[in-house]
Design a protein around this motif. Structure first.
Motif, PDB file in Angstrom:
ATOM      1  N   SER A 137       0.854  -1.185   0.000  1.00  0.00           N
ATOM      2  CA  SER A 137       0.000   0.000   0.000  1.00  0.00           C
ATOM      3  C   SER A 137       0.892   1.239   0.000  1.00  0.00           C
ATOM      4  CB  SER A 137      -0.878   0.018   1.259  1.00  0.00           C
ATOM      5  OG  SER A 137      -0.074   0.219   2.421  1.00  0.00           O
ATOM      6  N   GLN A 140       2.611   1.603   3.396  1.00  0.00           N
ATOM      7  CA  GLN A 140       3.707   0.639   3.611  1.00  0.00           C
ATOM      8  C   GLN A 140       4.935   1.041   2.813  1.00  0.00           C
ATOM      9  OE1 GLN A 140       1.528  -2.846   2.374  1.00  0.00           O
ATOM     10  NE2 GLN A 140       1.248  -3.558   4.479  1.00  0.00           N
ATOM     11  N   ARG A 141       4.704   1.502   1.586  1.00  0.00           N
ATOM     12  CA  ARG A 141       5.834   1.914   0.740  1.00  0.00           C
ATOM     13  C   ARG A 141       6.552   3.114   1.353  1.00  0.00           C
ATOM     14  NH1 ARG A 141       3.114   2.844  -3.739  1.00  0.00           N
ATOM     15  NH2 ARG A 141       2.845   0.626  -4.101  1.00  0.00           N
ATOM     16  N   ASN A 165       0.667   9.784   2.052  1.00  0.00           N
ATOM     17  CA  ASN A 165       0.117   8.433   1.858  1.00  0.00           C
ATOM     18  C   ASN A 165      -0.072   7.648   3.155  1.00  0.00           C
ATOM     19  OD1 ASN A 165       0.142   8.671  -1.020  1.00  0.00           O
ATOM     20  ND2 ASN A 165       2.343   8.283  -0.968  1.00  0.00           N
TER      21      ASN A 165
END
Length: 252
Positions: A137, A140-141, A165
């Motif tokens: 996601s 997470q990135r 994000n």
């Protein structure tokens, strides 16, 4: 210490940054705030030599930025840009290992892998460290890129909108990790941040920019003030003290 003296940047006829001078407090979190187009990211990029300044100087621990060897600079200062695009298919672990390149030149030692594993654990990514970036996601990135910066183990960490994000839970997690790095490892962290309440709750020092200039700088209490914020953002703010934090209300 990082000292910025009269740096400027022009694109065409537009002054994006104009005669900015700063002294960044060591062992603290300093936040750059201000409206879009204020020059925050450009200042950060010039401080890390990602963008060439048209005028002025930046000194890191008394040495002018242009005098630093690239590899030595990468051991002293790390930066995470706002947008990161890697075309190669990499796992989280592979990405984070890139943070050790200034030390290992690609041949990682046991000590290098120790830093990689610690950074992955710090970002709570251990369980998914073998996943590829394109399987993650956005949040997470972003945490994986932050882990790469942590693995670089620099004294100065520059982050351009690190909460991009991220949902509320992970935004708080990131800011708490940054506080821990300052408190336990004596890191100096500079962040560009849009959320005024995150800046208020987690910063030690705030620099407010507008139209490429520093409008005001000071402690959190000095900047999180209705009069100061109105000058920066051209809107009205109410400030409420909640559990010792100055919280801005600007929806009404």
């Amino acid at each position: 210490m990082i000292e910025v003296r009269g740096i400027s940047k022009q694109y065409g006829n537009k002054n994006v940054v104009e005669n900015v001078s700063l002294q960044i407090p060591t062992g603290k979190i300093t936040s750059f705030i201000g409206p879009n187009g204020a020059g925050k990211s450009t200042v950060l990029s010039m401080m890390s030599r990602l963008i060439k300044m048209d005028q002025g100087e930046v000194f890191i621990e008394g040495r002018e930025l242009s005098k630093w060897n690239s590899n030595d600079l990468a051991k002293k200062i790390s930066i995470l840009k706002q947008s990161n695009h890697i075309n190669v298919r990499l796992s989280i672990k592979d990405l984070v290992s890139f943070g050790r390149f200034p030390y290992s030149q690609g041949n990682l030692t046991k000590e290098d892998w120790k830093y990689v594993e610690e950074a992955i654990a710090y970002m709570e990514l251990t369980d998914i460290q073998d996943k590829y970036l394109d399987q993650l996601s956005g949040g997470q990135r972003q945490r994986a890129y932050l882990a790469m910066v942590l693995a670089q183990n620099t004294e100065y960490i520059l982050l351009d909108e690190p909460l991009n994000n991220l949902d509320m839970k992970h935004s708080v997690q990131i800011m708490k990790v940054l506080q821990k790095l300052v408190r336990e490892w004596n890191k100096t962290i500079i962040i560009v941040i849009h959320d005024i309440n995150f800046a208020s709750c987690y910063s030690d020092y705030i620099v407010a920019l507008k139209d490429g200039k520093v409008i005001k700088e000071g402690t959190t209490d000095e900047i999180i003030d209705p009069t100061v914020l109105k000058e920066i953002y051209e809107m009205d703010f109410e400030i409420h003290n909640i559990n010792g934090n100055q919280i801005c209300v600007y929806f009404t």
